[in-house]
Design a protein around this motif. Sequence first.
Motif, PDB file in Angstrom:
ATOM      1  N   UNK A 391       0.678  -1.205   0.106  1.00 55.04           N
ATOM      2  CA  UNK A 391       0.022  -0.095  -0.007  1.00 55.04           C
ATOM      3  C   UNK A 391       0.890   1.180  -0.088  1.00 55.04           C
ATOM      4  N   UNK A 392       1.956   1.376   0.881  1.00 57.64           N
ATOM      5  CA  UNK A 392       2.971   2.417   0.842  1.00 57.64           C
ATOM      6  C   UNK A 392       3.255   2.701  -0.528  1.00 57.64           C
ATOM      7  N   UNK A 393       4.034   1.668  -1.180  1.00 55.60           N
ATOM      8  CA  UNK A 393       4.416   1.850  -2.661  1.00 55.60           C
ATOM      9  C   UNK A 393       3.444   2.338  -3.500  1.00 55.60           C
ATOM     10  N   UNK A 394       2.170   1.895  -3.546  1.00 56.85           N
ATOM     11  CA  UNK A 394       1.232   2.431  -4.402  1.00 56.85           C
ATOM     12  C   UNK A 394       0.906   4.022  -4.111  1.00 56.85           C
ATOM     13  N   UNK A 395       0.922   4.450  -2.928  1.00 57.01           N
ATOM     14  CA  UNK A 395       0.683   5.758  -2.375  1.00 57.01           C
ATOM     15  C   UNK A 395       1.754   6.570  -3.220  1.00 57.01           C
TER      16      UNK A 395
END
Length: 584
Positions: A391-395
């Motif tokens: 999720x962090x990388x997608x953001x």
Amino acid sequence: MTPPAIVILGAGALATARRVQACYPDARVHGLQGRVEADVAYAELAAHLRDLYARGTPIVALCAAGIVIRCVAPLLANKGVEPPVLAVAEDGSAVVPLLGGLAGVNVMAREIAAALEVAPAITTSGELRFGTCVLNPPEGYALASLTQGKRFVSDLLAGESTRIEGDAPWLDDAQLPRASEARLAIRVTPKAWDGGANELVIHPRSVVAAVSGDSKPIAGQVHAALQAHDLAPLSLAALLAPVARMGDGALVEAADTLGVPLRFVEAGTDGITRAAHHDDTITTSTARRLLEAAMRVPYATLQDDAHEDIALALSRTPIDPDTVGQRRGSLTVLGLGPGSAELMVPAARTALGEATDILGYETYVKMAGPFRADQQVHGTDNREEMQRARHAFELASAGRAVVVVSSGDPGVFAMAAAVLEALDASGDARWGAVELNIVPGVSAAMATAAQAGAPLGHDFCMLSLSDNLKPWSIIETRLRHAAQADLVMAFYNPISRARPWQLDKALDIVREYRAPATRVVLGRDIGRAGASLRSTTLGELRSDDVDMRTMVILGSSTTRGFARGAQGEWVYTPRWYPQGATEA
């Protein structure tokens, strides 16, 4: 504007600080540790004020003006870049702007004074005469020359009149002495200043430069293109480049040199917000496609063979860089330390302040707060590490400034490994372009050791007794080797309701190699409210003495302890080792 830090020394100033905070909803109150409960704790006033000042944070200090001046005096150098600094009386009876006249300190003084229902102590001659700081244009504009600006204002104060050429709506209500035939002129233009002594030149940041090629140096090429079209470097609002070059260090260096933000766009794609009011452009070569994709406006192409990798777009009004292309996203994995604010490293504080999104186990996210209204908080369960990392990388790949928080150090049984594993397995070029940083923190073992003395003073190892992510047989093997090697051992995750027997089994293994008198340190919630520290021996230690929030440090054969009065004992492991010793 960056939200100010409202700094107080004691509880007597808190009520006034909250009234000031109401003027700036994203501001936080900074209170002296141990004296007052505030949004942010600090340990020492002078060091804290200097750190805020050095980072360009506006400061509203509720204390004597002389204290503030003495604290930041060693850093005073360049008037053109200093942030606003104000002193406010604890009871709100006085508001004194001290520094940052070119950064809007008098505007802040008026805002705060209005909230406190007092008159601000403004002493700047130009502000008093004209009702505004002529040398402090609003965001989106830049003064061509501060030196010339000072001379210009001095002439106005001496009785000269001025005329305004160009669009300067912020001066509409200023009490400037005006005359259509005045010798002095305020010119608002993207064109380069020619050095005229009778002009105050203000540049709207209304130019975007797109870079399509690999020619070096990039900053030099952009400067040359601007010069070819008689445009001032200070009129540049952003540097634009293809998404494929998002990780290019030369572009980062060029943007830093030019002093503008760096934005990226995929030529020919949709979904990019259009910059407003663009009606005239200067473009060259294939870089034009980047501008077309980012701004989607008609272009008039000018021949410029000398700078074929650079295209310039010009607007009649300032350009908001956030309407042109996408930022390079960042992902910072940081450790909060053991829990107390003073044990969090400054780099972690900075990253949290700059973040758009904060992710982590809900308990740790709460420890990292409070957060501003514009920051998005994503708290999750403690067992969702890989989902959290993805999720962090997608953001971040969408241009967000993301922080993933861990307690202690992020690289010690925490999120740094999960984030790197997610990146390693993804194969996603967008994730690979994210600016990834890992900021260390004070681990639970280090914090407990410091409270006890120096039990980790010689060779040691850290072991997690949790068999959730590895088989117990591996843990047993490592325990035996570490015990046989006479290493000091720090046990993480020693026991829980779901794992009630592992600690006793681990102690049984260690007791095969260590004497009953071996020193043991138990630190529970070190760095948090209700912390406790206790030293005991391996022979006396029982699993009932430990819970999931306890750090267990089990000494080596050389670890020793001695009394420190009524406060228990100091425990340390000497840095030397007995000659000829091979095992415990």
